[in-house]
Scaffold this active site. Structure first.
Site, PDB file in Angstrom:
ATOM      1  N   ARG A 136       8.821  62.472  18.946  1.00 57.14           N
ATOM      2  CA  ARG A 136       8.470  63.112  20.207  1.00 57.14           C
ATOM      3  C   ARG A 136       8.370  64.618  20.034  1.00 57.14           C
ATOM      4  NH1 ARG A 136      11.259  61.196  24.502  1.00 57.14           N
ATOM      5  NH2 ARG A 136      11.166  63.107  25.687  1.00 57.14           N
ATOM      6  N   GLU A 155       5.529  56.359  33.253  1.00 58.19           N
ATOM      7  CA  GLU A 155       6.239  55.853  34.417  1.00 58.19           C
ATOM      8  C   GLU A 155       5.994  56.846  35.549  1.00 58.19           C
ATOM      9  OE1 GLU A 155      10.478  55.261  33.933  1.00 58.19           O
ATOM     10  OE2 GLU A 155      10.665  54.752  36.049  1.00 58.19           O
ATOM     11  N   LYS A 206      11.637  64.560  32.253  1.00 53.46           N
ATOM     12  CA  LYS A 206      11.192  64.505  33.654  1.00 53.46           C
ATOM     13  C   LYS A 206      12.360  64.636  34.617  1.00 53.46           C
ATOM     14  CE  LYS A 206       8.644  60.837  33.048  1.00 53.46           C
ATOM     15  NZ  LYS A 206       7.844  59.630  33.270  1.00 53.46           N
TER      16      LYS A 206
HETATM   17  P1  ATP Z   1      10.973  61.607  30.114  1.00 52.48           P
HETATM   18  O1  ATP Z   1      12.037  61.517  29.078  1.00 52.48           O
HETATM   19  O2  ATP Z   1      10.450  62.980  30.350  1.00 52.48           O
HETATM   20  O3  ATP Z   1      11.324  60.917  31.386  1.00 52.48           O
HETATM   21  P2  ATP Z   1       9.614  59.245  29.379  1.00 52.48           P
HETATM   22  O4  ATP Z   1       9.470  58.855  27.975  1.00 52.48           O
HETATM   23  O5  ATP Z   1      10.597  58.499  30.163  1.00 52.48           O
HETATM   24  O6  ATP Z   1       9.780  60.817  29.459  1.00 52.48           O
HETATM   25  P3  ATP Z   1       7.205  58.036  30.259  1.00 52.48           P
HETATM   26  O7  ATP Z   1       6.469  58.261  31.509  1.00 52.48           O
HETATM   27  O8  ATP Z   1       7.836  56.718  30.049  1.00 52.48           O
HETATM   28  O9  ATP Z   1       8.271  59.188  30.167  1.00 52.48           O
HETATM   29  O10 ATP Z   1       6.306  58.418  29.016  1.00 52.48           O
HETATM   30  C1  ATP Z   1       5.009  57.955  28.821  1.00 52.48           C
HETATM   31  C2  ATP Z   1       4.684  58.040  27.370  1.00 52.48           C
HETATM   32  O11 ATP Z   1       4.796  59.381  26.926  1.00 52.48           O
HETATM   33  C3  ATP Z   1       5.623  57.203  26.535  1.00 52.48           C
HETATM   34  O12 ATP Z   1       4.871  56.504  25.577  1.00 52.48           O
HETATM   35  C4  ATP Z   1       6.523  58.219  25.910  1.00 52.48           C
HETATM   36  O13 ATP Z   1       6.984  57.770  24.672  1.00 52.48           O
HETATM   37  C5  ATP Z   1       5.615  59.435  25.780  1.00 52.48           C
HETATM   38  N1  ATP Z   1       6.389  60.671  25.759  1.00 52.48           N
HETATM   39  C6  ATP Z   1       7.302  61.074  26.670  1.00 52.48           C
HETATM   40  N2  ATP Z   1       7.886  62.223  26.304  1.00 52.48           N
HETATM   41  C7  ATP Z   1       7.320  62.584  25.123  1.00 52.48           C
HETATM   42  C8  ATP Z   1       7.497  63.682  24.208  1.00 52.48           C
HETATM   43  N3  ATP Z   1       8.369  64.652  24.460  1.00 52.48           N
HETATM   44  N4  ATP Z   1       6.735  63.708  23.092  1.00 52.48           N
HETATM   45  C9  ATP Z   1       5.847  62.738  22.847  1.00 52.48           C
HETATM   46  N5  ATP Z   1       5.642  61.684  23.651  1.00 52.48           N
HETATM   47  C10 ATP Z   1       6.356  61.590  24.773  1.00 52.48           C
HETATM   48 MG    MG Z   2       9.833  56.050  29.473  1.00 51.81          MG
END
Ligand code: ATP
Ligand code: MG
Length: 555
Positions: free
Chosen positions: A260, A34, A270
Site C-alpha cells: 500500500r 467501500e 479513511k
Molecule cells: P482505509 O484504510 O483508508 O479505510 P480501505 O482499504 O479500507 O482503506 P477500501 O475502500 O476498502 O478502503 O479500498 C479500496 C481499494 O483501495 C482496496 O483494494 C484497497 O486495498 C485499496 N487501498 C486502500 N488504501 C490504499 C493505500 N494506501 N495504498 C494502496 N491501495 C490502497
Molecule cells: Mg477495505
C-alpha cells in the site's frame, strides 16, 4: 520514464505470462472501494494499478462498491467516489457494480455451503467466539455448534434471513479448521445479523455477508481474472481460494497483493480522515489540505500529476513510506508544462510612477507560457499607479536583495525598469507608498546607460487590478509520521496549514480563470480558482504548491 519504456512490475509480468500461456484470454480487474468515506491518495495507487493494467493489456476494469457494512455506508460517498475515478481519467466497464447486487446469489451460495456440510449456524456470542478462536501460538477450539445437523443450520439460517433472530445471537460460519495456523481459516464468519437499513437495499436484508464472503464471490460473478489488493489481505488469500473452490462459482479469479501507499506528513486512513472532517479540523472532505482526491483536486493538483506520481512510485510487494517531495515533484512538473502564467501581488504595496502621465494607460502584452506558443498571450494594462509585493521593497539592503531598494532600479516583469525615489510613511513609520520613476526606453530593452538592473519583480496596475483572496496551504501535519506508534494524529495537526490573504491584487485577465485549471503566479507558485468560495467578481485562489521546495530548506 513512461509506462511504455519502464520495466514491467511484478503484476504486469504475471499477467503477461497468464496471457502468453493461455490461462487468461482477457484481463478483467476491478477497483473495489467501500463507500464509507472519500477516496484518498492511497486509493489512487490502487485505481491507477487496476485501471492501468486493463488499459495496458487491452482488458477492462470494473468499479464495484464493496457495500456490505450498512452502518457506515452512504450514497454521498458512492457519488463522490464515482466522480473521483472519472476525474482521474478512468472509465469503468459497463455500469457501476455493487456487492449488494449479489446479496441474493451470496445467500444461495451460503445455503449451498450449509448443505454440503461446509458451513453452520453458530450461537457463540462475540466474546465467546474470540475465546474459542485461540491465538497465533495456540489452536482454537471447536464451537459447540459446529457439528449440529445440517437441517438445523439450514432452518436457523433461514430464520436469520427472515429477521426473527436478534442481532448478535447467531452467525453463519464456514466449517474449515479451528487448528489452522492461519487464523482466517478458523471457521470464519460468513454472515452476521445487522438490523440496520442499507443505503441501497433498505430493510430487505437483516443479515450481511462478511467482506471475505462477498469479495471473492463478487469477483467470480464478474469474471475478474486478477483480483488485486493490498498486502494486509495476503492472509485472507487461503480463505478466498477455499470459498472459490467450494462454491459453484462461474469463474475462478485469483488474488494478488501489492504494497500500500503511505505518504509522510499525511495520513491514508479513511477512518482518521473522517475524524478530521467530523471534528472540524478541516473544512470538509475536499478541504485543499486533505490527501483526498477531492481535496487534491480543489487544491489544484491535476489528475495527470497523480497518475504520473503513481508511475514514479511503482508497484512492489512491500509496504513503504513515500516522501511527499515526490508528489510535489510530480505536481510541479505537470503544472510547469501546462499552467498559463499570470501575475498576482499577494501583499500589495502601492507604487506611484511620478513621471508617468496621469490618466494614461498602455496595454502591454506578455506570453501565456515561456515555451507553449499555444497558450494565448496576456494583456497587461500599465498605468501610473501599480502594486508590487511588500516583500519586494526595502529602504536599504545589501546586494543579496535583488529587488527594489530606495535609490536603485529593478525591472517590472514584462514591463519597464523603474527606480525608487522616495517613500511615504504613516505616523507609525509603516510604508504606505513608494514613489518611483520609470524609464520609458526600457520596454523589452536594457536601459540606455547600459546598467542592467539585477532583479525582476512582478506587479499589477492599481486601477485595473482584480481584487482577490488567496489561500496558502502548508502540510496538514507538522510531523512526518503523525499516526505512528501510539501517537494521536490529532495532536500533530499543523496550526499554520492554512493562511488566508485578503486584498490581493491580480492581473485583470484572471477574472476569466476557470476551475480545474492551474495558473503559475509568476515568482509565487501555482494557484487555482477555489471551487467553493469564489464568487462572481471576487475570486478566491488556492496555492497548489510553491515554485520550489521550501521544506527542504527548513529541515
Ligand atoms: P482505509 O484504510 O483508508 O479505510 P480501505 O482499504 O479500507 O482503506 P477500501 O475502500 O476498502 O478502503 O479500498 C479500496 C481499494 O483501495 C482496496 O483494494 C484497497 O486495498 C485499496 N487501498 C486502500 N488504501 C490504499 C493505500 N494506501 N495504498 C494502496 N491501495 C490502497
Ligand atoms: Mg477495505
Amino acid at each position: 520514464m513512461t509506462v511504455e519504456t519502464r520495466p514491467l512490475n511484478f503484476i504486469e509480468q504475471l499477467i503477461t505470462k497468464d496471457l502468453e500461456e493461455g490461462r487468461v484470454q482477457q484481463v478483467v480487474t476491478r477497483f473495489p472501494p467501500e463507500p464509507n468515506g472519500y477516496l484518498h491518495i492511497g486509493h489512487v495507487k490502487s485505481i491507477c494499478l487496476n485501471f492501468g493494467l486493463a488499459e495496458r493489456f487491452g482488458g477492462v476494469c470494473n468499479l464495484r462498491f464493496d457495500d456490505t457494512n450498512p452502518a457506515k455506508e452512504e450514497q454521498e460517498y458512492v457519488d463522490a467516489i464515482r466522480n473521483d475515478v472519472a476525474w482521474l481519467g478512468f472509465q469503468w466497464h459497463g455500469e457501476v457494480r455493487f456487492a449488494s447486487d449479489y446479496f441474493e446469489q451470496l445467500y444461495q451460495w451460503a445455503l449451498h455451503l450449509i448443505r454440503e456440510g461446509k458451513a453452520y449456524v453458530c450461537e457463540l456470542n462475540a466474546d465467546e467466539m474470540r475465546e474459542y478462536r485461540g491465538t497465533l501460538t495456540e489452536p482454537g477450539r471447536n464451537s459447540p455448534w459446529r457439528d449440529r445437523p445440517t437441517d438445523e443450520s439450514l432452518a436457523l439460517f433461514q430464520k436469520m434471513r427472515e429477521g426473527s433472530v436478534p442481532e448478535g445471537a447467531m452467525t453463519l460460519r464456514a466449517r474449515i479448521d479451528m487448528a489452522a495456523p492461519n487464523m482466517n481459516m478458523r471457521d470464519p464468519v460468513l454472515y452476521r445479523i445487522r438490523k440496520v437499513a442499507h443505503h441501497r437495499t433498505g430493510d430487505a436484508w437483516p443479515i450481511y455477508p462478511s467482506y471475505d464472503f462477498a469479495h471473492g464471490q463478487g469477483d467470480a460473478i464478474e469474471g475478474i481474472t486478477h483480483s488485486i489488493c493490498t498486502l494486509e489481505f495476503e492472509d485472507h488469500r487461503p480463505l478466498y481460494d477455499w470459498l472459490i473452490e467450494n462454491l459453484p462459482v462461474p469463474s475462478r479469479p485469483r488474488q494478488y497483493e501489492f504494497g500500500r501507499l503511505n505518504l509522510n506528513y499525511t495520513i491514508t486512513s479513511k477512518r482518521k480522515l473522517k475524524q478530521l472532517v467530523d471534528e472540524g479540523y478541516v473544512d470538509g472532505w475536499d478541504d485543499p489540505r486533505m490527501p483526498t482526491v477531492s481535496g487534491l483536486r480543489r487544491r489544484g493538483v491535476p489528475p495527470q500529476a497523480l497518475r504520473q506520481f503513481c508511475e514514479m512510485i511503482g508497484v512492489t510487494r512491500s509496504d513503504g513510506v513515500v516522501d511527499m517531495a515526490m508528489l510535489d515533484y510530480a505536481v510541479r512538473d505537470e503544472l510547469d508544462k501546462n499552467a498559463p502564467r499570470a501575475m498576482c501581488v499577494l501583499k500589495p504595496l502601492k507604487v506611484i510612477l511620478t513621471n508617468y502621465p496621469e490618466g494614461q494607460r498602455e496595454d502591454l502584452s506578455a506570453p501565456g507560457h515561456p515555451v507553449r506558443d499555444d497558450l494565448a498571450e496576456r494583456t497587461l494594462p500599465f498605468s501610473r499607479e501599480l502594486y508590487i509585493d511588500r516583500e519586494d521593497f526595502r529602504e536599504a539592503a545589501n546586494k543579496q536583495f535583488k529587488r527594489l531598494v530606495l535609490g536603485k532600479k529593478v525591472r517590472l516583469r514584462n514591463a519597464y525598469v523603474i527606480q525608487a525615489d522616495d517613500v511615504v510613511k504613516d505616523e507609525d513609520g509603516n510604508i504606505l507608498e513608494v514613489h518611483c520613476s520609470y524609464d520609458a526606453g526600457t520596454l523589452g530593452k536594457d536601459p540606455a546607460d547600459g546598467v542592467k538592473p539585477k532583479g525582476v519583480i512582478h506587479w499589477v496596475a492599481a486601477d485595473t487590478a482584480l481584487d482577490c483572496e488567496v489561500r496558502l496551504y502548508d502540510r496538514l501535519f507538522s510531523e512526518a509520521e503523525p499516526d505512528s506508534g501510539d501517537r494521536n494524529f490529532l495532536d500533530y495537526v499543523n496550526p499554520e496549514s492554512l493562511q488566508v490573504l485578503q486584498g490581493c491584487k491580480a492581473e485583470p485577465g484572471l477574472a476569466d480563470a476557470r476551475v480545474d485549471e492551474g495558473y503559475q503566479f509568476e515568482r509565487e507558485g501555482y494557484f487555482c480558482l477555489d471551487s467553493r468560495y469564489s464568487q462572481p467578481g471576487k475570486p478566491v485562489f488556492n496555492r497548489t504548491i510553491g515554485l520550489r521546495d521550501t521544506w527542504k530548506q527548513q529541515s
